[in-house]
Design an enzyme around this catalytic site. Structure first.
Site, PDB file in Angstrom:
ATOM      1  N   ARG A   1      67.022  27.948  17.353  1.00 13.97           N
ATOM      2  CA  ARG A   1      67.342  28.846  16.244  1.00 13.97           C
ATOM      3  C   ARG A   1      68.820  29.212  16.280  1.00 13.97           C
ATOM      4  O   ARG A   1      69.463  29.149  17.330  1.00 13.97           O
ATOM      5  CB  ARG A   1      66.470  30.099  16.251  1.00 13.97           C
TER       6      ARG A   1
ATOM      7  N   LYS B   1      52.300  28.325  24.195  1.00 10.04           N
ATOM      8  CA  LYS B   1      51.948  27.636  22.954  1.00 10.04           C
ATOM      9  C   LYS B   1      51.555  26.188  23.242  1.00 10.04           C
ATOM     10  O   LYS B   1      50.562  25.680  22.713  1.00 10.04           O
ATOM     11  CB  LYS B   1      53.117  27.680  21.969  1.00 10.04           C
TER      12      LYS B   1
ATOM     13  N   LYS C   1      63.360  26.572  24.897  1.00 10.84           N
ATOM     14  CA  LYS C   1      63.897  27.056  23.624  1.00 10.84           C
ATOM     15  C   LYS C   1      65.412  27.053  23.714  1.00 10.84           C
ATOM     16  O   LYS C   1      65.991  27.108  24.808  1.00 10.84           O
ATOM     17  CB  LYS C   1      63.406  28.485  23.343  1.00 10.84           C
TER      18      LYS C   1
ATOM     19  N   THR D   1      52.772  24.324  10.139  1.00  8.00           N
ATOM     20  CA  THR D   1      52.733  25.680  10.689  1.00  8.00           C
ATOM     21  C   THR D   1      51.937  26.596   9.770  1.00  8.00           C
ATOM     22  O   THR D   1      51.075  27.358  10.228  1.00  8.00           O
ATOM     23  CB  THR D   1      54.157  26.233  10.873  1.00  8.00           C
TER      24      THR D   1
ATOM     25  N   GLY E   1      57.826  38.323   5.187  1.00  3.97           N
ATOM     26  CA  GLY E   1      58.703  37.162   5.316  1.00  3.97           C
ATOM     27  C   GLY E   1      58.261  36.037   4.408  1.00  3.97           C
ATOM     28  O   GLY E   1      57.143  35.532   4.520  1.00  3.97           O
TER      29      GLY E   1
ATOM     30  N   GLY F   1      60.067  33.082   3.948  1.00  3.42           N
ATOM     31  CA  GLY F   1      60.909  31.925   4.233  1.00  3.42           C
ATOM     32  C   GLY F   1      60.118  30.641   4.117  1.00  3.42           C
ATOM     33  O   GLY F   1      59.140  30.557   3.360  1.00  3.42           O
ATOM     34  N   LYS F   2      60.495  29.631   4.893  1.00  7.55           N
ATOM     35  CA  LYS F   2      59.851  28.319   4.778  1.00  7.55           C
ATOM     36  C   LYS F   2      58.351  28.402   5.033  1.00  7.55           C
ATOM     37  O   LYS F   2      57.553  27.872   4.252  1.00  7.55           O
ATOM     38  CB  LYS F   2      60.501  27.336   5.760  1.00  7.55           C
TER      39      LYS F   2
ATOM     40  N   GLY G   1      56.450  31.373   5.463  1.00  6.02           N
ATOM     41  CA  GLY G   1      55.810  32.449   4.706  1.00  6.02           C
ATOM     42  C   GLY G   1      55.507  32.081   3.269  1.00  6.02           C
ATOM     43  O   GLY G   1      54.428  32.366   2.749  1.00  6.02           O
TER      44      GLY G   1
ATOM     45  N   ALA H   1      55.080  34.446  12.892  1.00  4.30           N
ATOM     46  CA  ALA H   1      56.248  34.873  13.666  1.00  4.30           C
ATOM     47  C   ALA H   1      55.993  34.736  15.158  1.00  4.30           C
ATOM     48  O   ALA H   1      54.865  34.938  15.632  1.00  4.30           O
ATOM     49  CB  ALA H   1      56.599  36.319  13.333  1.00  4.30           C
TER      50      ALA H   1
END
Length: 353
Positions: free
Chosen positions: A39, A63, A75, A145, A175, A177-178, A180, A257
């Protein structure tokens, strides 16, 4: 901080020529090479970025374990404003650092980055996933997702209302975004009503225009507190905290999230309140499943089937939580820890022929 979360390795990356400032965190490689997104955000300090990457990479270990893929948790974060500081040179520099880990860490898109960004990084290393289809990748991970979160909501509906149908249910989506926005579209197709909030009002307006009878705008500051059946955090982490957990007016929390619980005690509090919590790193694993499959030869049918299996896995977690009277996040943590122990034991088998 590494001791706090049990990390194996943390790498600070700096290249003055491109302006790159990044941190790569490898949490655990028991189950395989570390895998996790990168990110980009204008963090207020290096300490803030470090805390974020450490928490996110630890979450990726769990995960990967919950999704049953042969990878561990890692990450990366790039410190910078994704609207102003991106350049091909910056991502190529990042690619050099990732390549220097010799296959120990694989990464791709996350908040603030796009598949196109990593087209540049991939010129310096083969350890990038989720590239555009035109560059040999599997495409946009937000599709899978969002599908995984929907499967989580259906499993939650079975437990709460005896049917997986979401028709007539109200979902508050934080949210747009992509992920949401895709989730909202899937929910509308299922017959749900969506209360949507985003810091970018234009995103919400676009959804309202597309679905005027099914989407309503709500305030970003209070979306968690609106009366609804399911609250879906689909933006930043730490959404469930000392303040917000007492203001929830939902039956369940199911969203995309990462790190929705600011602290484990907030998962305990949800359990005490009787609010069903779908562990985030399980229900948002669709994108991970997609990119992990790229590394063994992408098969869309296999990926779709595994993403839909989030439904069954979550039902298992809910059952364990109920039978042992423990919060759902503890139930899934125990299951993953057991899986990691089994893998570690299997890998002690060695035939020196």
């Amino acid at each position: 901080m590494m001791d706090k979360y049990g990390h194996e390795q943390v790498i600070f990356c700096r290249h003055r020529g491109s302006g790159l400032k990044a941190i790569i965190a490898i949490h655990n490689t028991t189950m395989g090479p570390a895998l996790g997104g990168c990110r980009m955000a204008p963090y207020g300090s290096t300490d803030e970025a470090l805390e974020d990457v450490l928490r996110l990479s630890r979450g990726m270990t769990y995960k990967c374990g919950a999704a049953d893929v042969d990878f561990g948790g890692g990450k990366a974060v790039i410190i910078g404003d994704p609207k102003r500081d991106k350049s091909p040179e910056l991502f190529r520099a990042f690619g050099r650092f990732v390549g220097g880990l010799n296959g120990r860490f694989y990464t791709g898109t996350d908040m603030g980055t796009s598949p196109e960004d990593f087209v540049h990084a991939a010129r310096e290393s083969k350890c990038f996933v989720g590239l555009p289809e035109s560059h040999g990748g599997s495409g946009d991970t937000s599709v899978l997702t969002a599908l995984g979160v929907l499967q989580g909501m259906k499993a939650t509906a079975v437990v709460l209302w005896g049917s997986e149908s979401l028709a007539g249910r109200t979902v508050a989506v934080q949210g747009a975004g992509k992920v949401g926005s895709r989730l909202v579209r899937l929910l509308v197709e299922e017959g749900a009503r969506c209360l949507v909030a985003d810091v970018d009002g234009g995103r919400v307006d676009a959804l309202r225009e597309e679905f005027p009878d099914a989407v309503e705008a709500v305030d970003v500051a209070t979306v968690h507190a609106v009366s609804c059946d399911i609250f879906a955090p689909c933006a930043g982490g730490g959404v469930i905290n000392d303040k917000t957990v007492e203001e929830l007016k939902c039956r369940a929390v199911v969203g995309s999230a990462n790190n929705q619980l600011e602290d484990d005690r907030h998962g305990d509090r949800l359990h005490e309140l009787g609010i069903l919590y779908a562990p985030d790193y399980l229900v948002n694993a669709g994108g991970l499943i997609q990119v992990a499959d790229e590394l063994s030869g992408y098969n869309e049918e296999r990926v779709m089937a595994k993403t839909r299996s989030i439904y069954d896995m979550l039902l298992k977690i809910y059952r364990l939580s109920r039978e042992q009277d423990i919060p759902t996040y503890r139930a899934v943590d125990r299951l993953v820890a057991k899986r990691m122990e089994q893998v570690a034991d299997l890998r002690r088998i060695f035939l020196g022929l």
